[in-house]
Design a protein around this motif. Structure first.
Motif, short mmCIF file in Angstrom:
data_model
loop_
_atom_site.label_atom_id
_atom_site.label_comp_id
_atom_site.label_asym_id
_atom_site.label_seq_id
_atom_site.Cartn_x
_atom_site.Cartn_y
_atom_site.Cartn_z
N THR A 101 0.85 -1.19 0.00
CA THR A 101 0.00 0.00 0.00
C THR A 101 0.88 1.24 0.00
OG1 THR A 101 -0.16 0.04 2.40
CG2 THR A 101 -1.85 -1.19 1.23
N LEU A 102 0.42 2.27 -0.71
CA LEU A 102 1.18 3.51 -0.84
C LEU A 102 0.30 4.68 -0.38
CD1 LEU A 102 2.55 2.80 -4.42
CD2 LEU A 102 3.73 2.39 -2.25
N THR A 103 0.61 5.22 0.78
CA THR A 103 -0.07 6.39 1.29
C THR A 103 0.98 7.30 1.91
OG1 THR A 103 -2.09 5.15 1.68
CG2 THR A 103 -1.92 7.24 2.80
N PRO A 104 1.63 8.12 1.07
CA PRO A 104 2.71 8.98 1.57
C PRO A 104 2.23 9.93 2.67
CG PRO A 104 2.58 9.05 -0.83
CD PRO A 104 1.38 8.31 -0.34
N LYS A 105 3.05 10.14 3.67
CA LYS A 105 2.71 11.05 4.77
C LYS A 105 2.74 12.51 4.29
CE LYS A 105 3.07 8.02 8.37
NZ LYS A 105 1.93 7.17 8.21
N SER A 106 3.34 12.76 3.12
CA SER A 106 3.48 14.12 2.62
C SER A 106 2.23 14.65 1.92
CB SER A 106 4.66 14.19 1.65
OG SER A 106 4.45 13.30 0.56
N ILE A 107 1.20 13.80 1.77
CA ILE A 107 -0.06 14.25 1.17
C ILE A 107 -1.21 13.98 2.14
CG2 ILE A 107 0.80 13.95 -1.19
CD1 ILE A 107 -0.84 11.40 -1.42
N ARG A 108 -2.35 14.58 1.88
CA ARG A 108 -3.50 14.42 2.77
C ARG A 108 -3.92 12.95 2.83
NH1 ARG A 108 -8.46 13.56 3.85
NH2 ARG A 108 -9.71 14.96 5.09
N PRO A 109 -4.23 12.45 4.03
CA PRO A 109 -4.69 11.05 4.15
C PRO A 109 -5.98 10.84 3.35
CG PRO A 109 -4.20 11.99 6.32
CD PRO A 109 -4.15 13.12 5.33
N PRO A 110 -6.27 9.59 2.99
CA PRO A 110 -7.50 9.29 2.26
C PRO A 110 -8.75 9.73 3.04
CG PRO A 110 -6.02 7.43 2.20
CD PRO A 110 -5.43 8.40 3.17
N PHE A 111 -9.81 10.05 2.29
CA PHE A 111 -11.08 10.45 2.89
C PHE A 111 -11.79 9.28 3.56
CE2 PHE A 111 -10.82 13.90 -0.30
CZ PHE A 111 -11.03 14.98 0.54
N GLY A 112 -11.54 8.06 3.12
CA GLY A 112 -12.27 6.90 3.62
C GLY A 112 -11.37 5.67 3.74
N ASN A 113 -11.99 4.53 3.65
CA ASN A 113 -11.32 3.24 3.84
C ASN A 113 -10.65 2.79 2.54
OD1 ASN A 113 -10.54 0.97 5.23
ND2 ASN A 113 -12.46 -0.11 4.87
#
Length: 128
Positions: A3-15
């Motif tokens: 999974t790729l969710t960089p801390k440098s961008i806004r977190p996802p809106f949902g699941n």
């Protein structure tokens, strides 16, 4: 899959996660968009029930490809109104329950589908 969710961008809106890395050598299944229509051609009124049927169909397609919901890398979904987003997301979360991971995801509001009764359409990409 990673999974790729960089801390440098806004977190996802949902699941969901912002991206999914599919390693080389994985076998892939990509579904067509599935609509909320039963085998007897009946279409439930509610978006939630239609979304459940979409995900039941996807589960069967994955099974036919020797995969399961935990192999889903990405989900694309289309609803005909903002009011249907929560019902769709509820069905999506039920489909992913127990998989131990969430895929990347896209949700788009569209003006309609081939038949006026349809409220949601869902397609996935899976890898194993």
């Amino acid at each position: 899959m990673k999974t790729l969710t960089p801390k440098s961008i806004r977190p996802p809106f949902g699941n969901y996660v912002h991206g999914t890395e599919i390693p080389a050598g994985k076998r892939m299944v990509v579904t067509s968009g599935q609509l909320g229509i039963r085998t007897d051609d009946s279409i439930p009124e509610s978006c939630y029930e239609q979304a459940v049927i979409c995900f039941e169909s996807i589960r069967e397609i994955l099974r036919d490809g020797k995969m399961e919901p935990s192999d889903v890398a990405h989900i694309s979904a289309y609803v005909t109104s903002r009011e249907y987003m929560a019902d769709y997301m509820r069905a999506r979360d039920e489909f992913l329950a127990g998989t131990g991971r969430v895929p990347s995801s896209t949700l788009v509001i569209v003006s309609g589908f081939t038949r006026e009764e349809f409220k949601v359409e869902v397609e996935v990409m899976a890898a194993k």
